[in-house]
Enzyme design. Structure first.
Site, PDB file in Angstrom:
ATOM      1  NE  ARG A 112      -3.226  -1.365   3.117  1.00  0.00           N
ATOM      2  CZ  ARG A 112      -4.203  -2.170   3.547  1.00  0.00           C
ATOM      3  NH1 ARG A 112      -5.319  -2.248   2.870  1.00  0.00           N
ATOM      4  NH2 ARG A 112      -4.070  -2.862   4.649  1.00  0.00           N
ATOM      5  CE  LYS A 133     -14.549  -5.411  -1.460  1.00  0.00           C
ATOM      6  NZ  LYS A 133     -15.642  -5.992  -0.675  1.00  0.00           N
ATOM      7  CG  ASP A 134      -8.789  -2.604   3.089  1.00  0.00           C
ATOM      8  OD1 ASP A 134      -9.572  -3.002   3.964  1.00  0.00           O
ATOM      9  OD2 ASP A 134      -7.796  -3.245   2.697  1.00  0.00           O
ATOM     10  NE  ARG A 135      -9.693   7.766   4.033  1.00  0.00           N
ATOM     11  CZ  ARG A 135      -9.747   8.831   4.820  1.00  0.00           C
ATOM     12  NH1 ARG A 135     -10.025   8.682   6.100  1.00  0.00           N
ATOM     13  NH2 ARG A 135      -9.511  10.032   4.343  1.00  0.00           N
TER      14      ARG A 135
END
Length: 352
Positions: free
Chosen positions: A26, A84-86
């Site tokens: 990420r 869902k992930d930010r």
């Protein structure tokens, strides 16, 4: 007894040993791409609208709030299949009821860092969990030894521990501290926060049993009294006596051992499997009783996660990975068996 002596999470057992490779995940939202695959095909007609939305650096609930604002509907009228992930680039589905003959100029909508990819009608509401799989495209940067990572990838094609990811527990285990307070008698009025605490504690107990099974060398072993899950199905069945046929089915990936999601009723292991689970959960009886008192329904979850269609490509010190996982499973549980990674989004990451 408190189940969490400190806010630090334990180091769950690795199946293939702790990786020697280091990497960063990420580094940018585009390095963590997730595509939802629904478990049905939209009908193309009906009173509900399905919207596939690509979002970058925004969480699911933010987009849902914007849809409520733009349509004039209530937040609870906006549904989605999963959170869902930010800090990622994700493509997911949202849904709301809208009269067939009423115009909706969705093409003119502006949602920050988001865009609507398609809109299609459907005959029923989109329910939470209505997913077949999530497809991941991940880019790992600063990889210390790309070739060694690819060797680990070849190993995990037969499965990794199906741990709940660290995001389930909150930053530094904050959700677990909430759970411990809750089970100690403290009231949490906010239903959403209380739900996060209960979910975190149950996930922690599952991970504890799974980690203990690996520590004893029993991850890929059928035990007397086990409850097995059929691959690709939620169907489970109890094993009275482990035999060579069942063991071969397990090694072939046809069935998977399970661990408990502690709660009311539900299937219960016996014999050797019961002994293992009771010993692993013995320090956490107050938590187990608390989950029963809050009337969470007991269930079983596979301890083995097999990435589907894994692929990789190397560019200098970066490795691009692709694979699909069933709904409810964590990409970070795959990554932790490949590399000791640093999350480049920290402390910016905010996970739903």
């Amino acid at each position: 007894m408190s189940a969490v002596a400190s806010p630090q999470l334990p180091q769950w057992q690795y199946l293939y040993g702790k990786p020697a490779v280091t990497a960063t995940i990420r580094s940018a939202p585009e390095h963590f791409i997730v595509d939802e695959q629904l478990n049905f095909e939209p009908s193309g007609s009906g009173e509900h609208l399905l919207l596939q939305i690509e979002k970058r650096g925004q969480n699911t609930q933010y987009v849902a709030r914007q849809l409520a604002r733009l349509t004039g509907l209530r937040m609870r009228d906006i549904s989605y299949a999963g959170l869902k992930d930010r800090h990622a680039l994700t493509r997911q589905w949202f849904c709301f009821k809208w009269p067939i003959k009423q115009e909706l100029n969705w093409q003119d909508w502006q949602i920050e860092d988001s865009r609507i990819l398609q809109v299609v009608r459907h005959h029923r509401k989109l329910r939470l969990g209505a997913l077949k799989a999530n497809h991941f495209q991940l880019t790992l940067t600063d990889v210390s030894n790309p070739e060694a990572l690819l060797e680990r990838l070849a190993q995990i094609k037969n499965g990794v521990p199906n741990y709940y990811g660290e995001q389930r527990f909150g930053r530094a285990g904050a959700n677990l501290a909430l759970a411990d307070s809750l089970f100690g008698g403290e009231k949490i009025a906010d239903r959403q926060i209380r739900g996060l605490a209960l979910s975190a504690s149950r996930s922690y107990l599952f991970n504890t049993v799974l980690s203990e099974r690996i520590a004893r060398g029993l991850f890929n072993q059928v035990l007397d009294g086990d409850i097995l899950q059929l691959d690709g199905s939620g169907s489970i069945f109890q094993v009275d006596n482990a035999d060579s046929t069942l063991q071969q089915r397990l090694l072939a990936g046809d069935v998977h051992p399970t661990a408990p999601l502690v709660g009311l009723e539900g299937a219960v292991v016996s014999q050797q499997a019961e002994q293992l689970e009771c010993q692993a959960l013995a320090p956490y009886q107050r938590w187990c009783q608390g989950l029963v008192d809050y009337r969470l329904q007991g269930a079983r979850r596979s301890i083995r996660l097999v990435p589907q269609n894994p692929g990789a490509a190397v560019t200098a010190d970066s490795v691009s990975l692709s694979f699909a996982l069933p709904a409810g499973c964590f990409a970070t549980s795959v990554l932790r068996e490949l590399a000791c990674y640093r999350d480049g989004s920290r402390p910016l990451a905010e996970l739903d």
